[in-house]
Design a protein around this motif. Sequence first.
Motif, PDB file in Angstrom:
ATOM      1  N   LYS A 152      -0.947   3.713  -0.713  1.00  0.00           N
ATOM      2  CA  LYS A 152      -1.763   2.543  -0.395  1.00  0.00           C
ATOM      3  C   LYS A 152      -2.107   1.773  -1.672  1.00  0.00           C
ATOM      4  O   LYS A 152      -2.082   0.538  -1.682  1.00  0.00           O
ATOM      5  CB  LYS A 152      -3.035   2.953   0.337  1.00  0.00           C
ATOM      6  CG  LYS A 152      -3.869   1.767   0.771  1.00  0.00           C
ATOM      7  CD  LYS A 152      -5.068   2.192   1.597  1.00  0.00           C
ATOM      8  CE  LYS A 152      -5.875   0.964   1.995  1.00  0.00           C
ATOM      9  NZ  LYS A 152      -7.100   1.342   2.687  1.00  0.00           N
ATOM     10  N   ARG A 175      -0.333   1.644  -4.448  1.00  0.00           N
ATOM     11  CA  ARG A 175       0.898   0.942  -4.848  1.00  0.00           C
ATOM     12  C   ARG A 175       1.093  -0.323  -4.018  1.00  0.00           C
ATOM     13  O   ARG A 175       1.416  -1.387  -4.540  1.00  0.00           O
ATOM     14  CB  ARG A 175       2.109   1.857  -4.670  1.00  0.00           C
ATOM     15  CG  ARG A 175       2.233   2.934  -5.691  1.00  0.00           C
ATOM     16  CD  ARG A 175       3.437   3.789  -5.360  1.00  0.00           C
ATOM     17  NE  ARG A 175       3.608   4.844  -6.331  1.00  0.00           N
ATOM     18  CZ  ARG A 175       4.256   5.973  -6.097  1.00  0.00           C
ATOM     19  NH1 ARG A 175       4.809   6.182  -4.912  1.00  0.00           N
ATOM     20  NH2 ARG A 175       4.366   6.886  -7.036  1.00  0.00           N
ATOM     21  N   GLN A 176       0.921  -0.173  -2.707  1.00  0.00           N
ATOM     22  CA  GLN A 176       1.095  -1.304  -1.796  1.00  0.00           C
ATOM     23  C   GLN A 176       0.078  -2.408  -2.098  1.00  0.00           C
ATOM     24  O   GLN A 176       0.428  -3.588  -2.117  1.00  0.00           O
ATOM     25  CB  GLN A 176       0.957  -0.826  -0.352  1.00  0.00           C
ATOM     26  CG  GLN A 176       1.202  -1.892   0.670  1.00  0.00           C
ATOM     27  CD  GLN A 176       1.064  -1.355   2.082  1.00  0.00           C
ATOM     28  OE1 GLN A 176       0.557  -0.262   2.321  1.00  0.00           O
ATOM     29  NE2 GLN A 176       1.513  -2.136   3.050  1.00  0.00           N
ATOM     30  N   GLU A 177      -1.166  -2.040  -2.320  1.00  0.00           N
ATOM     31  CA  GLU A 177      -2.206  -3.026  -2.646  1.00  0.00           C
ATOM     32  C   GLU A 177      -1.842  -3.798  -3.908  1.00  0.00           C
ATOM     33  O   GLU A 177      -1.934  -5.023  -3.938  1.00  0.00           O
ATOM     34  CB  GLU A 177      -3.564  -2.339  -2.837  1.00  0.00           C
ATOM     35  CG  GLU A 177      -4.213  -1.888  -1.557  1.00  0.00           C
ATOM     36  CD  GLU A 177      -4.677  -3.045  -0.700  1.00  0.00           C
ATOM     37  OE1 GLU A 177      -5.215  -4.028  -1.231  1.00  0.00           O
ATOM     38  OE2 GLU A 177      -4.504  -2.969   0.529  1.00  0.00           O
ATOM     39  N   ALA A 234       1.101  -4.198  -5.301  1.00  0.00           N
ATOM     40  CA  ALA A 234       2.329  -4.979  -5.132  1.00  0.00           C
ATOM     41  C   ALA A 234       2.113  -6.220  -4.257  1.00  0.00           C
ATOM     42  O   ALA A 234       2.704  -7.267  -4.513  1.00  0.00           O
ATOM     43  CB  ALA A 234       3.426  -4.101  -4.536  1.00  0.00           C
ATOM     44  N   GLN A 235       1.261  -6.113  -3.252  1.00  0.00           N
ATOM     45  CA  GLN A 235       1.128  -7.200  -2.291  1.00  0.00           C
ATOM     46  C   GLN A 235      -0.076  -8.108  -2.504  1.00  0.00           C
ATOM     47  O   GLN A 235      -0.041  -9.267  -2.098  1.00  0.00           O
ATOM     48  CB  GLN A 235       1.078  -6.629  -0.871  1.00  0.00           C
ATOM     49  CG  GLN A 235       2.374  -5.977  -0.462  1.00  0.00           C
ATOM     50  CD  GLN A 235       2.299  -5.371   0.932  1.00  0.00           C
ATOM     51  OE1 GLN A 235       1.275  -5.426   1.596  1.00  0.00           O
ATOM     52  NE2 GLN A 235       3.390  -4.780   1.365  1.00  0.00           N
ATOM     53  N   HIS A 236      -1.135  -7.596  -3.127  1.00  0.00           N
ATOM     54  CA  HIS A 236      -2.373  -8.374  -3.163  1.00  0.00           C
ATOM     55  C   HIS A 236      -2.890  -8.714  -4.561  1.00  0.00           C
ATOM     56  O   HIS A 236      -3.896  -9.406  -4.668  1.00  0.00           O
ATOM     57  CB  HIS A 236      -3.468  -7.642  -2.391  1.00  0.00           C
ATOM     58  CG  HIS A 236      -3.109  -7.402  -0.960  1.00  0.00           C
ATOM     59  ND1 HIS A 236      -2.991  -8.424  -0.038  1.00  0.00           N
ATOM     60  CD2 HIS A 236      -2.809  -6.270  -0.291  1.00  0.00           C
ATOM     61  CE1 HIS A 236      -2.646  -7.916   1.133  1.00  0.00           C
ATOM     62  NE2 HIS A 236      -2.527  -6.617   1.007  1.00  0.00           N
ATOM     63  N   TYR A 237      -2.243  -8.230  -5.588  1.00  0.00           N
ATOM     64  CA  TYR A 237      -2.690  -8.519  -6.942  1.00  0.00           C
ATOM     65  C   TYR A 237      -1.725  -9.494  -7.600  1.00  0.00           C
ATOM     66  O   TYR A 237      -0.518  -9.275  -7.606  1.00  0.00           O
ATOM     67  CB  TYR A 237      -2.769  -7.242  -7.782  1.00  0.00           C
ATOM     68  CG  TYR A 237      -3.979  -6.392  -7.491  1.00  0.00           C
ATOM     69  CD1 TYR A 237      -4.926  -6.152  -8.469  1.00  0.00           C
ATOM     70  CD2 TYR A 237      -4.180  -5.820  -6.243  1.00  0.00           C
ATOM     71  CE1 TYR A 237      -6.042  -5.375  -8.225  1.00  0.00           C
ATOM     72  CE2 TYR A 237      -5.286  -5.036  -5.976  1.00  0.00           C
ATOM     73  CZ  TYR A 237      -6.217  -4.816  -6.967  1.00  0.00           C
ATOM     74  OH  TYR A 237      -7.320  -4.047  -6.708  1.00  0.00           O
TER      75      TYR A 237
END
Length: 163
Positions: free
Chosen positions: A29, A31-33, A35-38
Amino acid sequence: AYAFADYLRDPALHNLQVKTIAGSEDLDKARQELAQHYLWVGLTERFDESLRILQVLSPYPLDLRYHRLHVAKENSAKREVLDDPGKRSLLAEQNALDMELYRFVEAVLYPAQLRRAFPGGTGMGAPAENGKRYPYRYKLNRAYHQAVYRNLVKLRRLLNASG
């Protein structure tokens, strides 16, 4: 007073970066945060280059001039921890997910940011001129701020001063 090892044994401090980003000790999660939101993630060991990337990728003009404050003249505390195999092992064990997240940023996200900011070379070269530096939303926000918000603030100040 806590000793360093006592801090390391405190579960609230284990994998603090992963928990801060994901809300729990969920590496995938986090990593995903990232990659997608920063928009941007920097590396301390590449601090100047990281700031340059931030300056290029940011939709807002940034003044990132700085000077160092509170820099340790010597790293005896760091050496004490890293030279002690027991403390070093405990540090690695309690922050294993944070280290995995760091390796992900170092191997995947940071190079991708570098390519986005400087498609033709290194981070200290010329930035990409792709027309996305000041997107429409930024220009609209700036126009609103200058035309409406500033005038409302001035009006509020006048009303507060007179009454």
